[in-house]
Scaffold this motif. Structure first.
Motif, PDB file in Angstrom:
ATOM      1  N   ILE A 162       7.064  -2.411   2.384  1.00 60.16           N
ATOM      2  CA  ILE A 162       6.650  -3.541   1.538  1.00 60.16           C
ATOM      3  C   ILE A 162       5.132  -3.519   1.329  1.00 60.16           C
ATOM      4  CG2 ILE A 162       6.532  -6.057   1.414  1.00 60.16           C
ATOM      5  CD1 ILE A 162       9.173  -6.111   2.963  1.00 60.16           C
ATOM      6  N   ILE A 163       4.383  -3.211   2.423  1.00 58.05           N
ATOM      7  CA  ILE A 163       2.915  -3.132   2.297  1.00 58.05           C
ATOM      8  C   ILE A 163       2.544  -2.046   1.280  1.00 58.05           C
ATOM      9  CG2 ILE A 163       0.790  -2.562   3.523  1.00 58.05           C
ATOM     10  CD1 ILE A 163       2.098  -3.756   6.050  1.00 58.05           C
ATOM     11  N   TRP A 164       3.215  -0.893   1.387  1.00 57.69           N
ATOM     12  CA  TRP A 164       2.984   0.223   0.458  1.00 57.69           C
ATOM     13  C   TRP A 164       3.320  -0.208  -0.973  1.00 57.69           C
ATOM     14  CZ3 TRP A 164       5.918   5.539   1.191  1.00 57.69           C
ATOM     15  CH2 TRP A 164       5.379   6.474   0.294  1.00 57.69           C
ATOM     16  N   LEU A 165       4.426  -0.950  -1.106  1.00 60.81           N
ATOM     17  CA  LEU A 165       4.862  -1.394  -2.431  1.00 60.81           C
ATOM     18  C   LEU A 165       3.819  -2.309  -3.075  1.00 60.81           C
ATOM     19  CD1 LEU A 165       8.451  -2.312  -3.249  1.00 60.81           C
ATOM     20  CD2 LEU A 165       6.746  -3.956  -3.902  1.00 60.81           C
ATOM     21  N   ILE A 166       3.277  -3.237  -2.270  1.00 58.41           N
ATOM     22  CA  ILE A 166       2.244  -4.143  -2.810  1.00 58.41           C
ATOM     23  C   ILE A 166       1.013  -3.332  -3.224  1.00 58.41           C
ATOM     24  CG2 ILE A 166       0.693  -6.047  -2.216  1.00 58.41           C
ATOM     25  CD1 ILE A 166       2.953  -7.044  -0.339  1.00 58.41           C
ATOM     26  N   THR A 167       0.622  -2.356  -2.361  1.00 59.71           N
ATOM     27  CA  THR A 167      -0.532  -1.506  -2.690  1.00 59.71           C
ATOM     28  C   THR A 167      -0.317  -0.801  -4.023  1.00 59.71           C
ATOM     29  OG1 THR A 167      -0.601  -1.085  -0.315  1.00 59.71           O
ATOM     30  CG2 THR A 167      -2.052   0.228  -1.702  1.00 59.71           C
ATOM     31  N   LEU A 168       0.903  -0.276  -4.213  1.00 55.68           N
ATOM     32  CA  LEU A 168       1.186   0.447  -5.453  1.00 55.68           C
ATOM     33  C   LEU A 168       1.185  -0.493  -6.651  1.00 55.68           C
ATOM     34  CD1 LEU A 168       3.841   3.199  -4.794  1.00 55.68           C
ATOM     35  CD2 LEU A 168       1.450   3.396  -5.391  1.00 55.68           C
ATOM     36  N   MET A 169       1.664  -1.752  -6.442  1.00 57.84           N
ATOM     37  CA  MET A 169       1.648  -2.707  -7.550  1.00 57.84           C
ATOM     38  C   MET A 169       0.213  -2.953  -8.009  1.00 57.84           C
ATOM     39  SD  MET A 169       4.577  -5.464  -6.555  1.00 57.84           S
ATOM     40  CE  MET A 169       4.180  -6.546  -7.921  1.00 57.84           C
ATOM     41  N   VAL A 170      -0.712  -3.066  -7.033  1.00 57.79           N
ATOM     42  CA  VAL A 170      -2.129  -3.259  -7.383  1.00 57.79           C
ATOM     43  C   VAL A 170      -2.647  -2.031  -8.128  1.00 57.79           C
ATOM     44  CG1 VAL A 170      -4.446  -3.536  -6.421  1.00 57.79           C
ATOM     45  CG2 VAL A 170      -2.529  -4.823  -5.448  1.00 57.79           C
ATOM     46  N   GLN A 171      -2.283  -0.831  -7.609  1.00 52.52           N
ATOM     47  CA  GLN A 171      -2.789   0.394  -8.247  1.00 52.52           C
ATOM     48  C   GLN A 171      -2.248   0.565  -9.661  1.00 52.52           C
ATOM     49  OE1 GLN A 171      -1.890   3.384  -5.178  1.00 52.52           O
ATOM     50  NE2 GLN A 171      -4.094   3.686  -5.003  1.00 52.52           N
ATOM     51  N   VAL A 172      -0.944   0.275  -9.833  1.00 54.85           N
ATOM     52  CA  VAL A 172      -0.375   0.395 -11.178  1.00 54.85           C
ATOM     53  C   VAL A 172      -1.004  -0.657 -12.094  1.00 54.85           C
ATOM     54  CG1 VAL A 172       1.744   0.129 -12.531  1.00 54.85           C
ATOM     55  CG2 VAL A 172       1.787   1.422 -10.402  1.00 54.85           C
ATOM     56  N   GLY A 173      -1.248  -1.857 -11.546  1.00 60.36           N
ATOM     57  CA  GLY A 173      -1.871  -2.907 -12.342  1.00 60.36           C
ATOM     58  C   GLY A 173      -3.268  -2.518 -12.807  1.00 60.36           C
ATOM     59  N   GLN A 174      -4.004  -1.777 -11.962  1.00 62.88           N
ATOM     60  CA  GLN A 174      -5.386  -1.436 -12.314  1.00 62.88           C
ATOM     61  C   GLN A 174      -5.475  -0.189 -13.189  1.00 62.88           C
ATOM     62  OE1 GLN A 174      -7.495  -1.203  -8.633  1.00 62.88           O
ATOM     63  NE2 GLN A 174      -7.984  -3.391  -8.599  1.00 62.88           N
ATOM     64  N   LYS A 175      -4.713   0.860 -12.808  1.00 64.50           N
ATOM     65  CA  LYS A 175      -4.865   2.151 -13.483  1.00 64.50           C
ATOM     66  C   LYS A 175      -3.745   2.449 -14.473  1.00 64.50           C
ATOM     67  CE  LYS A 175      -8.223   3.513 -10.526  1.00 64.50           C
ATOM     68  NZ  LYS A 175      -9.578   3.898 -10.890  1.00 64.50           N
ATOM     69  N   GLY A 176      -2.686   1.635 -14.436  1.00 59.95           N
ATOM     70  CA  GLY A 176      -1.564   1.935 -15.310  1.00 59.95           C
ATOM     71  C   GLY A 176      -0.688   3.026 -14.729  1.00 59.95           C
ATOM     72  N   LEU A 177       0.249   3.503 -15.544  1.00 59.26           N
ATOM     73  CA  LEU A 177       1.206   4.500 -15.064  1.00 59.26           C
ATOM     74  C   LEU A 177       0.667   5.910 -15.289  1.00 59.26           C
ATOM     75  CD1 LEU A 177       4.503   2.802 -16.161  1.00 59.26           C
ATOM     76  CD2 LEU A 177       3.791   3.277 -13.831  1.00 59.26           C
ATOM     77  N   ILE A 178      -0.446   6.216 -14.613  1.00 55.63           N
ATOM     78  CA  ILE A 178      -0.975   7.581 -14.697  1.00 55.63           C
ATOM     79  C   ILE A 178      -0.098   8.485 -13.823  1.00 55.63           C
ATOM     80  CG2 ILE A 178      -3.343   6.930 -15.235  1.00 55.63           C
ATOM     81  CD1 ILE A 178      -3.961   7.152 -12.269  1.00 55.63           C
ATOM     82  N   HIS A 179      -0.312   9.790 -13.976  1.00 50.74           N
ATOM     83  CA  HIS A 179       0.569  10.735 -13.277  1.00 50.74           C
ATOM     84  C   HIS A 179       0.539  10.528 -11.770  1.00 50.74           C
ATOM     85  CE1 HIS A 179       1.753  14.690 -11.593  1.00 50.74           C
ATOM     86  NE2 HIS A 179       2.727  14.501 -12.459  1.00 50.74           N
ATOM     87  N   GLU A 180      -0.666  10.252 -11.218  1.00 46.97           N
ATOM     88  CA  GLU A 180      -0.779  10.070  -9.764  1.00 46.97           C
ATOM     89  C   GLU A 180       0.056   8.881  -9.310  1.00 46.97           C
ATOM     90  OE1 GLU A 180      -3.217  10.824 -11.711  1.00 46.97           O
ATOM     91  OE2 GLU A 180      -4.035  12.682 -10.865  1.00 46.97           O
ATOM     92  N   ASN A 181      -0.004   7.781 -10.079  1.00 50.25           N
ATOM     93  CA  ASN A 181       0.766   6.606  -9.691  1.00 50.25           C
ATOM     94  C   ASN A 181       2.264   6.864  -9.786  1.00 50.25           C
ATOM     95  OD1 ASN A 181      -1.241   4.946  -8.881  1.00 50.25           O
ATOM     96  ND2 ASN A 181      -1.515   3.933 -10.874  1.00 50.25           N
ATOM     97  N   LYS A 182       2.664   7.646 -10.790  1.00 53.76           N
ATOM     98  CA  LYS A 182       4.092   7.977 -10.896  1.00 53.76           C
ATOM     99  C   LYS A 182       4.549   8.754  -9.667  1.00 53.76           C
ATOM    100  CE  LYS A 182       4.835   7.956 -15.850  1.00 53.76           C
ATOM    101  NZ  LYS A 182       5.229   8.740 -17.013  1.00 53.76           N
TER     102      LYS A 182
END
Lengths: 213, 141
Positions: A162-182
């Motif tokens: 869940i902690i990882w999921l929240i971190t990823l939500m912040v990252q996707v929110g900031q950078k969008g769906l770039i390849h690294e986030n995917k």
């Protein structure tokens, strides 16, 4: 990224149209991160196998304490199982939205997945608190020690998920769906579904078999 | 490498991926091939395979508890395979077969750990019963 190095050595920087990404003789696996993460999951699988073995050996040593049939509340476990199973499919929906490059849909399904996971953790902590309040904590018997260790380790994994999921939500929110986030989302997807697989073992081996006389 | 063949095949219609410049690090290996249908089939199967053992145990189960346990374990094994195929997208081709190889290796270790521990410890419990210890002591000269 290591691919980028290979490109600049073989192609000519400054002439993008001549860049070749099919470097001959390149044996770099296409998605080595996902393969590496899979290997981590397999090592995690061994941790859970050891804990399952401990429970298999000690699960019937009650030391005059309560048995599985006395302490397990199957309706709560059924609810917990449904929450985790639902969170698996909602994560799947999030991945589908990610494939269509829709940031909003991805984030919404991720949030639903996180809430379902939080509900799972809440129910599990309530069960633990209930057991400890009745003096059936991990120190009561070998059965309860192995039960708390196995189920607690799984719960800890879900918490970190869940902690990882929240971190990823912040990252996707900031950078969008770039390849690294995917790539990160696919790693978490494997982690999340893997935890569901472990839970299948837990509810079958610990709860459903534990209530048998 | 099978991955290169894949990327050639999909290069044409994956127009929006091209601007990433990751033609050979294509998304088809892990990021690209989830489908709504696949997830739904997996979900429905998982719900059925979860509901039956819960219903079986909560409604009393078979007369012999051992039979109920074996049936529950069998359903768990099938459900784990369903999760592996439909949620974790396991197949023999992903990552050139390394995924599957690691999985098989791990399964062998898990089987040895589980069955070995339970087998050895069961017999140890059996052979170290207090009554048996007493008999051994009496037989000593």
């Amino acid at each position: 990224m290591s691919d980028t190095h290979a490109i600049h050595l073989s192609g000519q920087p400054g002439h993008p149209e001549e860049l070749s990404f099919h470097v001959t003789g390149d044996h770099h696996p296409a998605n080595s991160t996902l393969l590496g993460f899979w290997l981590y999951l397999m090592s995690d699988c061994l941790i859970f196998a050891c804990l399952f073995a401990v429970y298999g050996v000690l699960g019937r040593n009650y030391a005059d304490g309560p048995t599985g049939a006395q302490v397990f509340e199957l309706p709560v476990v059924a609810l917990n199982t449904s929450l985790l199973l639902l969170s698996s499919i909602t994560y799947g929906f999030s991945v589908l939205e990610m494939q269509r490059d829709r940031v909003r849909g991805t984030l919404i399904w991720l949030a639903i997945t996180g809430l379902l996971g939080a509900g799972f953790i809440f129910l599990e902590l309530r069960e633990f608190a209930h057991l400890i309040a009745e003096h059936n904590g991990p120190q009561r018997s070998a059965f309860l020690s192995s039960f708390f260790t196995l189920v607690g380790t799984h719960g800890l994994h879900v918490t970190f998920g869940i902690i990882w999921l929240i971190t990823l939500m912040v990252q996707v929110g900031q950078k969008g769906l770039i390849h690294e986030n995917k790539r990160r989302l696919m790693c978490l997807s494997m982690f999340w579904h893997f935890l569901d697989v472990v839970w299948v073992g837990v509810f079958s081996f610990v709860y459903l078999m534990g209530v048998q006389p | 490498m099978s991955g290169h063949v894949d990327s050639h095949g999909h290069g044409g219609h994956d127009q929006h991926h091209d601007d990433h410049g990751h033609g050979h690090e294509h998304h088809d290996d892990g990021i690209g091939h989830s489908t709504f249908k696949g997830y739904m089939i997996g979900f429905v199967l998982a719900v059925i395979l979860t509901a039956i053992p819960f219903w079986l145990v909560m409604s009393g189960g078979f007369q012999k508890p051992a039979t109920t346990s074996i049936v529950v374990l069998a359903f768990a094994a099938v459900q784990i395979v369903v999760h592996m195929i439909y949620f974790l997208h396991m197949n023999t081709k992903s990552e050139g077969g390394w995924n599957m190889l690691a999985l098989i290796f791990t399964m062998v270790l898990v089987l040895i750990t589980l069955s070995g521990s339970i087998w050895v410890m069961y017999h140890m419990d059996h052979n170290m019963m207090p009554s048996m210890m007493m008999r051994e002591m009496q037989n000593l000269p």
